[in-house]
Design an enzyme around this catalytic site. Sequence first.
Site, short mmCIF file in Angstrom:
data_model
loop_
_atom_site.label_atom_id
_atom_site.label_comp_id
_atom_site.label_asym_id
_atom_site.label_seq_id
_atom_site.Cartn_x
_atom_site.Cartn_y
_atom_site.Cartn_z
N SER A 180 23.51 56.38 28.89
CA SER A 180 24.02 55.27 28.19
C SER A 180 25.68 54.97 28.24
O SER A 180 26.10 53.77 27.78
CB SER A 180 23.73 55.44 26.65
N LYS A 218 31.93 52.05 19.83
CA LYS A 218 30.44 51.72 20.18
C LYS A 218 29.81 51.11 18.69
O LYS A 218 30.08 52.12 17.67
CB LYS A 218 29.70 52.70 21.11
N SER A 242 23.57 51.95 27.08
CA SER A 242 23.54 51.23 25.74
C SER A 242 25.16 50.79 25.38
O SER A 242 25.27 50.07 24.26
CB SER A 242 22.92 51.99 24.50
#
Length: 565
Positions: free
Chosen positions: A266, A167, A242
């Site tokens: 997320s 990520k 996210s």
Amino acid sequence: MEGILTYLTSRNTVLKDFILKMSTGVVTIKIVTWMLLKSVNVLYIPLYITRLFKKSKICPAIRDEILLLPASELADKIRKQELTSEVVVKAYISRIEEVNPVINAVIEDRFKQAIEDAKYADKLVSFGTLSVEELKEKHPLLGKNQFDTVLICIQHLQLVGVPLTVKGSIEVAQMKSTSGMVTRANITAKNDAVTVKYAREAGAIPLLTSNIPELCMNWETSNKLKGTTRNPHNTTRTCGGSSGGEASLLASACSIIGIGSDIAGSLRLPAHFCGVWGHKPSPGAVSSIGHYPSCKSVEEWQASFTLGPMARYASDLKLLLEVIMEPEMRSTLLLKEPVNFKEVRVFYMKDIGSFLTSKVNSDCLDALHQVVDHFNSICYNNCKEVNLSLIKYAPELAGLSLLDIDEVDNIFEGRGEGCYKELFKYMTGRSRSTLNVVLYGVLRRLSGYLPRSMIENAKGTMKELKNEIVKLLGTDGIFVIPTCPMEAVYHGDMVRKALDSSYLFIFNALGLPVTNCPVAYTSKGLPIGVQVIGAPNCDRLTLAAAVEIEKAFGGWKPPSAANGG
């Protein structure tokens, strides 16, 4: 107020006093929030019209069977020299180059370095002084300047030669560390985050960093540097956020394992929207050092925020968690301890019962019932539907608790000073930030006007809810609930459905381990699933449930297969 009165008659004296004192404020917050969410729908009318003319792009079919092997199987084949790491890494690079134009999930790649890393991994495997079994247990240093000292061993090689994606908010040495911010466009990480360091030491090879929303503050994945990441099952739908770039890459077979992060769902929401597996570990299990944004209020931050594994196959969640977790937590989580799932007690709820969230749709309810029916067929104890009376108030109470965490990295000072000026700049097209980041500042500012006693009582009520769940589950129980009330929504819709994410962020506020599990697909080919919650440090139970669900329902499917293409 009827719900409040019912609540008053069912709770203890302390909570009765709390509601009597604070009900007016809480009800006001609920009403104002509800009105704002409904009014946003009017503003969406032009967006609804434009959708009529948009069509989904088709994700290319998977042609290389290497891309269909789990990480554990890849590592085993590489160790046995049935496959080379170089071939595997090049297969994934080719897939990424083919698919990324469709999904837009990559921030920056390190393909050339990854191929060199793979060549060194293959040299290691072919090194004649070590047997296959010794390679499984010993880890020579793989650095370019240290290959001659290959017999220096540091740990097990669980992921030797296996590709890894990371990520974009998690630091990878010598790669951009922007967190999706225009103001950080030229910042490069000097070192690996702790989790990336551990993964490399286990033999994993980072390929790239994946797209995120600015400062991870959105349940969709879009920023002003890289644009919007799309869901491979239907590119007109969001991949969530996210950790949306990770989920999109995993779902489209551009990645096999990845590292994400979770502060308000997320990690799990993107996994749900894209039909892959994601695990939010127990607090303290995985280091957050090397993640941006971070927080100076360390204790509060670590209680709610964590990095965690994402994977295309359920069994790889446990494998990656074993690699990236803190060594001192091994004796606490006991991930290697076998779980006889027949002995696990299963509890479930169909919805949390809050009027601030959407009703769970029929597809998601059906997925829940399928899981419950399956567990009823294999477990010694029948699944039990429960009514956690406090959970209906969790969206607002958990929201207040998370919003109260001080000193989280953002674009504002203190409790959102300067937010109104930035909001005006955004409305006039002059802000360098995205809407959700600006709104975070506004919410922080507004929360500062609330009585401190309201915040503290909200935290106290959440603590009581946690105690109720922990007592219910013990050390042999799991709690199953929908991950989200619906499947992946159209791009932009999570703004008006923001509180639907409370199905996820309440468990951040409670500090419990949670695993997202894909179960089925809608008639339009969109994934749906459930999340499995455990008591603190009972991650092994939720991970075992994930493996059982995958066996029963098949888990991930390629996008083209899921949508009938």
